[in-house]
Write a protein that holds these residues in place. Structure first.
Motif, PDB file in Angstrom:
ATOM      1  N   UNK A   1       0.758  -1.545   0.072  1.00  0.00           N
ATOM      2  CA  UNK A   1       0.215  -0.090   0.026  1.00  0.00           C
ATOM      3  C   UNK A   1       1.024   1.181   0.161  1.00  0.00           C
ATOM      4  N   UNK A   2       0.735   2.340   0.479  1.00  0.00           N
ATOM      5  CA  UNK A   2       1.021   3.206   1.278  1.00  0.00           C
ATOM      6  C   UNK A   2       2.794   3.321   0.322  1.00  0.00           C
ATOM      7  N   UNK A   3       3.227   2.073   1.406  1.00  0.00           N
ATOM      8  CA  UNK A   3       4.399   2.138   1.524  1.00  0.00           C
ATOM      9  C   UNK A   3       5.729   1.779   0.614  1.00  0.00           C
ATOM     10  N   UNK A   4       4.629   1.390  -0.599  1.00  0.00           N
ATOM     11  CA  UNK A   4       5.816   0.210  -1.380  1.00  0.00           C
ATOM     12  C   UNK A   4       6.359   1.290  -2.031  1.00  0.00           C
ATOM     13  N   UNK A   5       7.672   0.869  -2.721  1.00  0.00           N
ATOM     14  CA  UNK A   5       8.397   1.454  -3.385  1.00  0.00           C
ATOM     15  C   UNK A   5       8.877   0.412  -4.438  1.00  0.00           C
ATOM     16  N   UNK A   6       9.362   0.701  -5.297  1.00  0.00           N
ATOM     17  CA  UNK A   6      10.552  -0.420  -6.593  1.00  0.00           C
ATOM     18  C   UNK A   6      11.848  -0.843  -5.933  1.00  0.00           C
ATOM     19  N   UNK A   7      12.087   0.111  -4.964  1.00  0.00           N
ATOM     20  CA  UNK A   7      13.903  -0.636  -3.803  1.00  0.00           C
ATOM     21  C   UNK A   7      13.093  -1.805  -2.699  1.00  0.00           C
ATOM     22  N   UNK A   8      11.930  -1.557  -1.655  1.00  0.00           N
ATOM     23  CA  UNK A   8      11.479  -1.825  -1.099  1.00  0.00           C
ATOM     24  C   UNK A   8      10.498  -3.786  -1.794  1.00  0.00           C
ATOM     25  N   UNK A   9       9.772  -3.369  -2.546  1.00  0.00           N
ATOM     26  CA  UNK A   9       9.532  -4.579  -2.752  1.00  0.00           C
ATOM     27  C   UNK A   9      10.569  -5.666  -4.119  1.00  0.00           C
ATOM     28  N   UNK A  10      11.924  -4.982  -4.331  1.00  0.00           N
ATOM     29  CA  UNK A  10      12.725  -5.534  -4.496  1.00  0.00           C
ATOM     30  C   UNK A  10      13.569  -6.415  -3.699  1.00  0.00           C
ATOM     31  N   UNK A  11      13.701  -5.572  -2.244  1.00  0.00           N
ATOM     32  CA  UNK A  11      14.311  -5.933  -1.060  1.00  0.00           C
ATOM     33  C   UNK A  11      13.591  -7.643  -1.044  1.00  0.00           C
TER      34      UNK A  11
ATOM     35  N   UNK B   1      11.523  -1.589   7.627  1.00  0.00           N
ATOM     36  CA  UNK B   1      10.921  -0.427   6.831  1.00  0.00           C
ATOM     37  C   UNK B   1       9.727   0.709   7.473  1.00  0.00           C
ATOM     38  N   UNK B   2       9.620   0.388   8.593  1.00  0.00           N
ATOM     39  CA  UNK B   2       8.161   0.926   8.688  1.00  0.00           C
ATOM     40  C   UNK B   2       6.902   0.634   8.127  1.00  0.00           C
ATOM     41  N   UNK B   3       6.834  -0.373   7.298  1.00  0.00           N
ATOM     42  CA  UNK B   3       5.653  -0.813   6.992  1.00  0.00           C
ATOM     43  C   UNK B   3       3.973  -0.992   8.114  1.00  0.00           C
ATOM     44  N   UNK B   4       3.124   0.148   7.800  1.00  0.00           N
ATOM     45  CA  UNK B   4       1.878  -0.122   8.831  1.00  0.00           C
ATOM     46  C   UNK B   4       0.689  -1.110   7.847  1.00  0.00           C
ATOM     47  N   UNK B   5       0.606  -1.220   6.850  1.00  0.00           N
ATOM     48  CA  UNK B   5      -0.714  -2.237   6.086  1.00  0.00           C
ATOM     49  C   UNK B   5       0.208  -3.294   5.508  1.00  0.00           C
ATOM     50  N   UNK B   6       0.253  -3.524   4.882  1.00  0.00           N
ATOM     51  CA  UNK B   6       0.081  -4.617   4.046  1.00  0.00           C
ATOM     52  C   UNK B   6      -0.256  -6.278   3.790  1.00  0.00           C
TER      53      UNK B   6
ATOM     54  N   UNK C   1      -4.717  -1.353   8.611  1.00  0.00           N
ATOM     55  CA  UNK C   1      -5.923  -1.470   8.219  1.00  0.00           C
ATOM     56  C   UNK C   1      -5.659  -0.285   6.694  1.00  0.00           C
ATOM     57  N   UNK C   2      -6.811  -0.542   6.065  1.00  0.00           N
ATOM     58  CA  UNK C   2      -6.288  -0.202   4.269  1.00  0.00           C
ATOM     59  C   UNK C   2      -6.904   1.341   4.301  1.00  0.00           C
ATOM     60  N   UNK C   3      -6.512   1.927   3.016  1.00  0.00           N
ATOM     61  CA  UNK C   3      -7.076   3.487   3.622  1.00  0.00           C
ATOM     62  C   UNK C   3      -8.398   3.505   3.172  1.00  0.00           C
ATOM     63  N   UNK C   4      -9.314   3.216   2.727  1.00  0.00           N
ATOM     64  CA  UNK C   4     -10.546   2.658   2.673  1.00  0.00           C
ATOM     65  C   UNK C   4     -11.067   2.568   3.672  1.00  0.00           C
ATOM     66  N   UNK C   5     -10.218   1.792   4.783  1.00  0.00           N
ATOM     67  CA  UNK C   5     -11.072   1.297   5.778  1.00  0.00           C
ATOM     68  C   UNK C   5     -11.919  -0.229   5.810  1.00  0.00           C
TER      69      UNK C   5
END
Length: 259
Positions: free
Chosen positions: A42-52, A105-110, A123-127
């Protein structure tokens, strides 16, 4: 003045680079463990983090069976009749590794789905609540036989044999364990699957009926704060009573018996 303009342009360029790295990406899916696996940060998704994350999954996939330490760390021992049996969980171990990377990576939602081995957090953005389907063993490509709603910060680990591979002697073709420890939940689902479907001597069965056996298993899992869903070959669904209000049958001709 020229120097100030150059500094300003440099600052803007750096901001754009940082923004690109932090840009939210779509869920990432790649083939690992012989099937398509999906991770959504979700909001924490970046190419670098997904790659890791997927780099670590591919490493586990390539080295798991030959890495004795990793296999041992992913193993749990259970009593099966009069014998002990050791189970190991590659995907349970992989989910725990993803959780550790995400925590740093301080990911809160996944949500993680490794070919049916699922973990949800936050919790997803749309709750809207998480909804996790449990496949119908008799029709795995059709509508889910049951749906878990509102489960959070937990892994949903299923051991199942489906219609295209089903052994007709399997009275209980699907066992799901829900808990916070992915390795234990996955290994435990395999253990319960074997326990219910194995040809144990009568003394090992303790002369107990099916309902009594399932009730006993639910109670043992309850002590470890784990929950259980069992689908039998006749389409009946047995589940831990703690799931009442969170688990619903998807098809009208199936009912859930809470234990």
């Amino acid at each position: 003045m020229v120097k100030m303009k150059m500094l300003f342009v440099s600052a803007i360029a750096m901001l754009l680079l940082l923004s690109c790295d932090k840009k939210q990406l779509e869920p990432e899916s790649r083939e690992v463990f012989g099937s398509m696996c999906m991770v959504n940060l979700y909001e924490s998704g970046t190419e670098k983090l997904y790659g890791k994350i997927f780099g670590r999954l591919e490493e586990i996939d390539n080295t798991f069976s030959s890495d004795e330490k990793t296999v041992e760390n992913s193993s749990r021992v259970f009593q099966l009749g009069n014998e002990t049996k050791k189970y190991h969980s590659e995907k349970g171990f992989a989910i725990e590794e993803i959780k550790e990377i995400a925590k740093k990576a301080n990911v809160k939602c996944m949500i993680v789905n490794l070919n049916g081995k699922v973990f949800v957090q936050g919790s997803k953005t749309d709750k809207t609540p998480w909804r996790i389907g449990i496949k119908n063993p008799a029709n795995p490509n059709g509508i889910s036989i049951a749906v878990l709603t509102g489960i959070n910060n937990a892994s949903v680990m299923t051991k199942a044999e489906f219609a295209d591979e089903m052994n007709t002697s399997r009275k209980y073709p699907s066992v799901t364990v829900i808990g916070t420890d992915s390795i234990y939940a996955d290994n435990c689902s395999s253990y319960i699957f074997d326990l219910l479907n194995s040809d144990l001597p009568e003394e090992a069965r303790r002369d107990s009926s099916t309902d009594e056996k399932i009730s006993e298993i639910c109670e043992r899992l309850r002590k470890r704060e784990n929950k259980l869903v069992i689908v039998d070959a006749d389409g009946r669904i047995f589940a831990s009573k703690e799931l009442e209000g969170y688990l619903g049958a998807s098809l009208d001709d199936y009912e859930i018996v809470f234990k």
